[in-house]
Design an enzyme around this catalytic site. Structure first.
Site, short mmCIF file in Angstrom:
data_model
loop_
_atom_site.label_atom_id
_atom_site.label_comp_id
_atom_site.label_asym_id
_atom_site.label_seq_id
_atom_site.Cartn_x
_atom_site.Cartn_y
_atom_site.Cartn_z
CE1 TYR A 1 10.51 50.46 36.94
CE2 TYR A 1 10.27 52.82 36.94
CZ TYR A 1 10.69 51.58 36.52
OH TYR A 1 11.16 51.50 35.23
N1 LIG Z 1 8.62 52.74 30.64
C1 LIG Z 1 9.56 53.82 30.88
O1 LIG Z 1 9.43 54.84 30.34
C2 LIG Z 1 10.97 53.34 31.14
C3 LIG Z 1 11.93 54.04 31.53
C4 LIG Z 1 13.11 53.74 32.15
C5 LIG Z 1 13.44 52.60 32.02
N2 LIG Z 1 12.54 51.82 31.95
C6 LIG Z 1 12.95 50.23 32.04
O2 LIG Z 1 13.48 49.94 30.94
C7 LIG Z 1 13.20 48.39 30.76
C8 LIG Z 1 12.89 47.77 29.51
O3 LIG Z 1 11.70 48.58 28.81
P1 LIG Z 1 10.96 47.83 27.81
O4 LIG Z 1 9.87 48.97 27.51
O5 LIG Z 1 11.54 46.97 27.01
O6 LIG Z 1 9.84 47.07 28.82
P2 LIG Z 1 9.04 45.74 28.56
O7 LIG Z 1 8.70 45.56 27.12
O8 LIG Z 1 7.77 45.80 29.66
O9 LIG Z 1 9.94 44.44 28.75
C9 LIG Z 1 10.13 44.04 29.91
C10 LIG Z 1 10.55 42.57 29.88
O10 LIG Z 1 10.54 41.81 31.09
C11 LIG Z 1 10.11 40.51 30.94
N3 LIG Z 1 9.65 39.88 32.15
C12 LIG Z 1 8.49 40.65 33.07
N4 LIG Z 1 8.39 39.41 34.09
C13 LIG Z 1 9.22 38.64 33.82
C14 LIG Z 1 9.32 37.29 34.56
N5 LIG Z 1 8.78 36.89 35.52
N6 LIG Z 1 10.36 36.49 34.14
C15 LIG Z 1 11.03 36.94 32.97
N7 LIG Z 1 10.81 37.81 32.44
C16 LIG Z 1 10.00 38.84 32.69
C17 LIG Z 1 8.87 40.88 30.15
O11 LIG Z 1 8.36 39.54 29.85
P3 LIG Z 1 6.88 39.33 29.26
O12 LIG Z 1 6.98 39.84 27.82
O13 LIG Z 1 6.75 37.84 29.27
O14 LIG Z 1 6.04 40.20 29.89
C18 LIG Z 1 9.60 41.68 29.04
O15 LIG Z 1 10.51 40.79 28.45
C19 LIG Z 1 12.43 47.83 31.80
O16 LIG Z 1 13.17 47.33 32.83
C20 LIG Z 1 12.02 49.27 32.33
O17 LIG Z 1 11.76 49.27 33.91
C21 LIG Z 1 11.28 51.72 31.42
#
Ligand SMILES: NC(=O)c1ccc[n+]([C@@H]2O[C@H](COP(=O)([O-])OP(=O)(O)OC[C@H]3O[C@@H](n4cnc5c(N)ncnc54)[C@H](OP(=O)(O)O)[C@@H]3O)[C@@H](O)[C@H]2O)c1
Length: 219
Positions: A131
């Protein structure tokens, strides 16, 4: 009226962005892939745009982007799951979005990335290492483009209520570095409204400076 297209538009950060941009003279086009999300996005004032980033071609994505003024890429496969999906969504999805933005003549592109050195004191496992590798390579690809890019690297995302108070910097000490999704969205809004900030990689955690002031050093 300005339009922001969010790849990962049904995600938690993206939904905060949509919520915080209403009502205003901004419109949000949110990419989603599951029918159940359509009504929720409409209720937030966003325009749902159906599509799966893993199957859309660059041309198709550029068509969906057409007419938007800004792109936020906040899509992700969750990091800890299937490596192939991480590669396709966080990696190839970003590559396609960069090419599509260029094709659609949209120059302002904000990538929601991650702290590259998060959790380095622990064994993170192959999936998480992949990742981080993918996120880093995606950042590299975006920086090689002709776009007016901004890379925002939030720390550990939480569902706590936003405080509006953050800490930003080119490189922040990693460790216990939480940031609420609501405050990530507030920072994205501030970046959308300040297009003079570009070609910057900004790390973000919870802090004690109001979002709008925190970003002044990057103008
Ligand atoms: N978790 C952490 O602590 C952390 C820390 C730093 C950065 N981040 C990054 O921050 C970003 C946003 O976080 P978040 O909490 O908003 O994440 P999230 O709620 O998991 O949102 C991810 C988005 O990506 C979409 N997605 C996944 N597969 C897809 C596909 N095949 N086609 C189109 N869309 C797709 C999901 O759609 P679905 O709803 O359909 O699945 C959702 O809209 C992510 O990129 C994550 O890597 C996370």
């Amino acid at each position: 009226m300005s339009t922001v297209f969010i790849v990962g538009g049904s995600g938690q950060v993206a939904k905060h962005v949509a919520k915080q941009l209403q009502p205003s003279d901004w419109s949000v086009h949110a990419l989603y892939r599951s029918e159940s999300q359509e009504q929720e996005l409409k209720a937030l004032g966003a325009t749902p745009v159906w599509g799966d980033i893993t199957t859309l071609s660059v041309d198709e994505l550029a068509q969906l982007f057409q007419g938007s003024d800004h792109i936020i890429f906040s899509a992700g496969a969750g990091g800890k799951g299937d490596e192939t999906l991480t590669n396709k969504v966080d990696g190839e999805g970003l590559t396609k979005s960069v090419l599509a933005a260029q094709q659609a003549n949209i120059s302002h592109f904000i990538l929601v990335s991650a702290f590259p050195e998060a959790g380095r004191t622990a064994a993170l496992g192959d999936k998480f290492e992949n990742y981080i590798r993918v996120k880093k390579y995606s950042e590299y690809e975006l920086t090689q483009s002709a776009l007016n890019w901004v890379i925002l690297r939030p720390g550990q995302l939480t569902d706590a209520s936003g405080t509006g108070q953050v800490k930003v910097g080119y490189a922040l000490p990693s460790g216990n570095n939480p940031i609420s999704r609501e405050d990530v969205a507030a920072t994205l809004l501030a970046l959308l409204k300040q297009p003079k900030i570009h070609h910057k990689i900004i790390e973000l955690t919870q802090g004690d400076t109001a979002v709008e002031h925190a970003l002044e050093e990057f103008i």
